[in-house]
Design an enzyme around this catalytic site. Structure first.
Site, PDB file in Angstrom:
ATOM      1  CE1 TYR A 155      -3.922   2.200   0.783  1.00 62.91           C
ATOM      2  CE2 TYR A 155      -2.594   3.086   2.571  1.00 62.91           C
ATOM      3  CZ  TYR A 155      -3.712   3.149   1.766  1.00 62.91           C
ATOM      4  OH  TYR A 155      -4.633   4.162   1.953  1.00 62.91           O
ATOM      5  CD  GLU A 157       7.961   1.879  -0.861  1.00 58.21           C
ATOM      6  OE1 GLU A 157       7.809   2.887  -1.569  1.00 58.21           O
ATOM      7  OE2 GLU A 157       8.903   1.767  -0.059  1.00 58.21           O
ATOM      8  CB  VAL A 198     -13.205   4.451  13.493  1.00 51.31           C
ATOM      9  CG1 VAL A 198     -14.637   4.937  13.615  1.00 51.31           C
ATOM     10  CG2 VAL A 198     -12.222   5.549  13.920  1.00 51.31           C
ATOM     11  CD  GLN A 219      -1.287   1.744  18.907  1.00 54.71           C
ATOM     12  OE1 GLN A 219      -0.960   1.730  20.076  1.00 54.71           O
ATOM     13  NE2 GLN A 219      -1.934   0.727  18.344  1.00 54.71           N
TER      14      GLN A 219
END
Ligand code: NAD
Ligand code: UDP
Length: 336
Positions: A155, A157, A198, A219
């Site tokens: 995704y 790159e 979410v 994070q």
């Protein structure tokens, strides 16, 4: 058509939205139709669904076509929003080679179509081009820290190569380009099972299941409501000169654990939070620097996280009920 301040002006255009039956794409199609344009949504329904745009099918200015963006296509158009790509890590890692092909070959096909018709293209890029960043918040000039051989590389790159294609077409005068670097966006019509934080947390809370926080939950991410994002994309597309990447997102940063706690609170759920292993290469922090978008587009996110989550929870509740499930009812706590 709208100007850089979001006001309706000028002629109606014919606009192609690849990935138009996805979460963001469906909201974008809705907005473009409301602005008076003709809209063609191209989608292979791999992570999106015709149900997301069923309410638009009544319009005589809307067409939905089932196609793979990686196969050549041709439509007479004035604008292309190139959104076709899975966005959830769980989904884009299912078939990583296809993810790369979709982003690279799909973008090339979209640019070739734009070139043939003198159209402008907006590329839906991503904060993932910054990888696991050492610079915080992330400005557009930061070149990123992507693991080119990791599980997210298909995704990350793929999107980086897509940006490079857009810039090369633009520099060669072949197609006018715009690049939106989109940060985490959420809202109604996210797929219930797409595996993002979410959507996972809301579905888990509404079903009374445990909320799965990966790692310690320390994070961070910065979550933007979809209406704000769509506004930014339309402004960027219609900006006369802003070509290079522009970050679009909401700079309010929260930890993943705080997000889970807020969703438990807003749903009134009795669910517990549990901890699961952190996925490989999961970025530790993410927050957009949006000064460029503010300055050049007059972009300003309007929907607070709590408000946006509330609207999203309501829509998920309805979707679960529609699917025959009886999500547990806690009283929504927005007003408290
Ligand atoms: P989504 O998965 O809901 O939508 C993507 C759409 O593209 C789906 O309808 C899917 O069926 C379609 N698609 C995928 N591969 C295709 C192919 N080969 N041919 C035709 N259609 C194809 O995801 P989303 O959140 O709506 O994301 C839309 C775009 O925005 C993506 O390009 C994504 O990378 C980008 N983006 C999203 C976010 C976010 O947080 N939502 C963040 C950064 C970037
Ligand atoms: N995450 C989590 N539990 C979940 C899904 C995601 O803790 O059930 C974490 C994930 O590890 C990441 C953050 O939430 O740190 C955002 O994940 P998401 O898949 O929404 O988007 P990303 O920003 O990673 O592309």
């Amino acid at each position: 058509m709208v100007d850089a301040n979001g006001r309706s002006v000028g002629r109606s255009m014919r606009i192609l939205v690849t990935g138009g039956a996805g979460f963001v794409g469906s909201h974008l199609c809705e907005r473009l139709l409301a602005d008076g344009h003709e809209v063609i949504a191209l989608d292979d329904f791999s992570t999106g669904s015709p149900a997301n745009v069923a309410h638009l099918m009544r319009s005589r200015r809307f067409w939905l076509v089932e196609r793979d963006v990686a196969q050549p296509f041709d439509y007479e158009i004035d604008r292309v929003y190139n959104l076709a790509s899975p966005a959830s890590p769980a989904r884009y890692q299912c078939d990583p080679v296809r993810t790369t092909i979709t982003n690279v070959v799909g973008t090339l096909n979209a640019l070739s179509c734009a070139e043939r018709h003198g159209a402008r293209l907006l590329q839906a890029s991503t904060s993932e081009v910054y990888g696991d960043p050492e610079v915080h918040p992330q400005p557009e000039g930061y070149l990123g820290r992507v693991n080119p051989i990791g599980v997210r590389a298909c995704y990350d790159e793929g999107k980086r190569c897509a940006e490079s294609l857009v810039m090369d077409f633009h520099r060669q005068g072949r197609a006018s380009g715009r690049i939106a670097r989109i940060f985490n966006t959420y809202g109604p019509r996210m797929a219930l099972d797409d595996g993002r934080a979410v959507s996972n947390f809301i579905v888990q809370a509404l079903r009374g299941e445990e909320l799965t926080v990966y790692g310690s939950g320390s994070q961070t991410r910065s979550f933007c409501y979809v209406d704000d994002l769509v506004e930014g994309c339309v402004r960027l597309m219609e900006h006369p000169v802003e070509v290079g990447p522009v970050n679009l997102g909401n700079p309010v940063e929260v930890t993943v654990l705080e997000l889970a706690q807020e969703i438990v609170r807003l749903t009134g759920s009795a669910s517990r939070i549990v901890y699961r292993p952190l996925p490989e290469d999961d970025p530790r922090q993410r927050r957009p620097a949006i000064e460029l978008a503010r300055r050049s587009l007059g972009f300003e996110p309007r929907v607070a996280l709590r408000q946006g989550l509330y609207a999203t929870i309501q829509s998920f509740r309805a979707a679960l009920l529609g699917a025959g499930e009886c999500p547990r009812r806690g009283e929504p706590a927005l007003a408290s």
